[in-house]
Design a protein around this motif. Structure first.
Motif, PDB file in Angstrom:
ATOM      1  N   ALA A 168      24.123  53.975  28.909  1.00 48.72           N
ATOM      2  CA  ALA A 168      25.390  55.274  28.886  1.00 48.72           C
ATOM      3  C   ALA A 168      26.549  54.705  28.662  1.00 48.72           C
ATOM      4  O   ALA A 168      27.224  55.150  27.827  1.00 48.72           O
ATOM      5  N   LEU A 169      26.871  53.736  29.694  1.00 45.65           N
ATOM      6  CA  LEU A 169      28.468  53.146  29.863  1.00 45.65           C
ATOM      7  C   LEU A 169      28.615  52.402  28.395  1.00 45.65           C
ATOM      8  O   LEU A 169      29.753  52.178  28.132  1.00 45.65           O
ATOM      9  N   GLN A 170      27.640  51.423  28.092  1.00 48.95           N
ATOM     10  CA  GLN A 170      27.905  50.675  26.857  1.00 48.95           C
ATOM     11  C   GLN A 170      28.057  51.458  25.642  1.00 48.95           C
ATOM     12  O   GLN A 170      28.911  51.003  24.918  1.00 48.95           O
ATOM     13  N   PHE A 171      27.572  52.434  25.496  1.00 52.85           N
ATOM     14  CA  PHE A 171      27.720  53.393  24.423  1.00 52.85           C
ATOM     15  C   PHE A 171      29.482  53.755  24.582  1.00 52.85           C
ATOM     16  O   PHE A 171      29.956  53.753  23.577  1.00 52.85           O
ATOM     17  N   LYS A 172      29.850  54.280  25.704  1.00 54.57           N
ATOM     18  CA  LYS A 172      31.308  54.696  25.906  1.00 54.57           C
ATOM     19  C   LYS A 172      32.065  53.392  25.505  1.00 54.57           C
ATOM     20  O   LYS A 172      33.210  53.545  24.640  1.00 54.57           O
ATOM     21  N   ASP A 173      31.607  52.310  25.900  1.00 56.88           N
ATOM     22  CA  ASP A 173      32.333  50.993  25.762  1.00 56.88           C
ATOM     23  C   ASP A 173      32.690  50.658  24.242  1.00 56.88           C
ATOM     24  O   ASP A 173      33.631  50.170  23.735  1.00 56.88           O
ATOM     25  N   ALA A 174      31.624  51.246  23.495  1.00 53.91           N
ATOM     26  CA  ALA A 174      31.436  50.752  22.184  1.00 53.91           C
ATOM     27  C   ALA A 174      32.038  51.911  21.135  1.00 53.91           C
ATOM     28  O   ALA A 174      32.227  51.871  19.970  1.00 53.91           O
ATOM     29  N   GLY A 175      32.614  52.993  22.083  1.00 59.99           N
ATOM     30  CA  GLY A 175      33.200  54.142  21.263  1.00 59.99           C
ATOM     31  C   GLY A 175      32.202  54.935  20.629  1.00 59.99           C
ATOM     32  O   GLY A 175      32.604  55.423  19.590  1.00 59.99           O
ATOM     33  N   LEU A 176      30.963  55.014  20.960  1.00 55.64           N
ATOM     34  CA  LEU A 176      30.007  55.729  20.418  1.00 55.64           C
ATOM     35  C   LEU A 176      29.410  57.030  20.974  1.00 55.64           C
ATOM     36  O   LEU A 176      29.392  56.985  22.250  1.00 55.64           O
ATOM     37  N   SER A 177      29.198  58.195  20.426  1.00 54.40           N
ATOM     38  CA  SER A 177      28.806  59.191  20.991  1.00 54.40           C
ATOM     39  C   SER A 177      27.237  59.429  20.952  1.00 54.40           C
ATOM     40  O   SER A 177      26.726  59.140  19.720  1.00 54.40           O
ATOM     41  N   ILE A 178      26.741  59.732  21.992  1.00 57.91           N
ATOM     42  CA  ILE A 178      25.202  59.914  21.857  1.00 57.91           C
ATOM     43  C   ILE A 178      24.721  60.838  20.909  1.00 57.91           C
ATOM     44  O   ILE A 178      23.809  61.025  20.534  1.00 57.91           O
ATOM     45  N   PHE A 179      25.844  61.591  20.576  1.00 48.14           N
ATOM     46  CA  PHE A 179      25.429  62.920  19.666  1.00 48.14           C
ATOM     47  C   PHE A 179      25.788  62.760  18.437  1.00 48.14           C
ATOM     48  O   PHE A 179      25.289  63.814  17.559  1.00 48.14           O
ATOM     49  N   ASN A 180      26.173  61.743  17.900  1.00 46.01           N
ATOM     50  CA  ASN A 180      26.445  61.277  16.450  1.00 46.01           C
ATOM     51  C   ASN A 180      25.699  60.391  16.076  1.00 46.01           C
ATOM     52  O   ASN A 180      25.593  59.288  16.176  1.00 46.01           O
ATOM     53  N   ASN A 181      24.402  60.971  15.472  1.00 45.51           N
ATOM     54  CA  ASN A 181      23.189  60.021  14.929  1.00 45.51           C
ATOM     55  C   ASN A 181      22.718  60.734  13.602  1.00 45.51           C
ATOM     56  O   ASN A 181      22.045  61.619  13.584  1.00 45.51           O
TER      57      ASN A 181
END
Length: 362
Positions: A168-181
């Motif tokens: 989850a933190l890696q998604f934030k660090d990469a600037g990615l939203s878990i809801f945009n897929n």
């Protein structure tokens, strides 16, 4: 990268240098030998490209643990019959000339580019996904923008589903939203008339059957789960045919518990056999609210200044009624937009996702 300069220390009162420097500026106090000044860029760890490359491997299991890539670029090339795991976020990744490999790639801030690869099975999360001259790739994908294939055949796609504690933190660090897929919204750059170069993996596809859990002692330390119910990314139907003509739009507004609330509603609805079709996290302006929320717009416009909204589309007979009753029971103190009726819901869904696609340039 920018340079960082150390501040020079002020001389002691009376123009004297501090005692440790009185042996002479730049001299060692004990030996009197001249010492080269140290600058902050000398102290930074040197980056070795070998730490960010897997090349020419055969029949090996290799990987990088959380914290070991830390947003750098990574290259994978000329690998055969390998299991490769990047359990960290990265800037970009290129995969060239790989055959019969099983690959997991943690969140990628920019693009992932597969070139001249064949018979590979992958789990990938990225901002941009592209393939060129590839054959028979099977990919569980999370991609923020429309995935593109070019001169590629036999491509199969499913929704990313994966979990480990740092993800989850890696998604934030990469600037990615878990809801945009947009995993199923594939653009074929080089279509062939009468042929289909890509399709979707079976709904029953299990990630572990494609990319198994790591078996090496080092990589087993990453506590991976491919259980769909634990996936960091909500599992969506995407462009698969809907089971019902009834959908419902739910929109959560920015706040401390937006993500948790959205996940809670997804769990509540899917446990009752409603299907999550698509999700989106996007900023809205007042004019967007009028277009999407129609008569309810004025109620929600003040909430838009707090940050992006999270929208969910549920499908199934009775979806609107079930969404409304669940919102009232579970989220009674939270302002949420919910479609009012089956008649208006399909227009709500179209209004929101048409706006969101334009906003995200899709």
């Amino acid at each position: 990268m920018g340079c960082f300069f150390s501040r020079r220390r002020k001389p002691a009162q009376g123009g004297q240098l501090p005692p440790q420097q009185q042996a002479g500026a730049g001299q060692d106090a004990a030996s009197g030998e001249q010492k080269a000044p140290q600058y902050s860029w000398d102290l930074r760890a040197k980056i070795d490209p070998k730490d960010y490359t897997f090349s020419g491997l055969k029949n090996e299991t290799v990987g990088r643990l959380p914290g070991k890539v830390a947003g750098q670029q990574f290259v994978i090339q000329d690998c055969e019959n390998c299991k490769i795991y990047i359990f960290d976020h990265s800037a970009t990744i290129t995969i060239d000339d790989c055959v019969n490999c099983q690959i997991f790639l943690g969140p990628i801030k920019g693009s992932v580019f597969f070139r001249d690869c064949k018979d590979c099975k992958c789990v990938v999360a990225c901002q941009q996904f592209r393939t060129r001259d590839c054959r028979k790739l099977e990919v569980f994908l999370c991609c923020a923008t429309q995935p593109i294939i070019e001169s590629s055949t036999g491509m199969k796609f499913g929704c990313f589903q994966y979990y480990y504690p740092e993800l989850a933190l890696q998604f934030k660090d990469a600037g990615l939203s878990i809801f945009n897929n947009t995993w199923s919204n594939i653009h074929d750059f080089t279509p062939v008339s009468g042929e289909n170069n890509w399709g979707l993996l079976p709904e029953t596809a299990v990630v572990e059957d494609y990319v198994p859990l790591p078996s090496s002692e080092e990589l087993k330390a990453v506590r991976v789960s491919t259980d769909a119910t634990k996936s960091i990314i909500p599992i969506t139907r995407g462009r698969r045919q809907k089971n019902s003509e009834e959908s419902c739009l739910v929109v959560f507004f920015a706040g401390d518990y937006t993500t948790a609330n959205a996940r809670k509603l997804i769990d509540e609805m899917t446990s009752k056999d409603f299907q999550l079709v698509q999700t989106k996290e996007v900023l809205m302006k007042a004019e967007d609210a009028h277009r999407v929320f129609q008569q309810s717009a004025l109620e929600f416009i003040p909430l838009l200044e707090k940050g992006p909204v999270v929208a969910l589309e549920f499908n199934g007979d009775g979806a609107v009624e079930q969404c409304r009753s669940t919102i009232n029971e579970v989220f009674s103190g939270t302002k949420v937009f919910v479609s009012e009726s089956k008649a208006s819901a399909s227009q709500d869904v179209d209004n929101f996702y048409n706006f969101a696609d334009m906003q995200m340039g899709m």
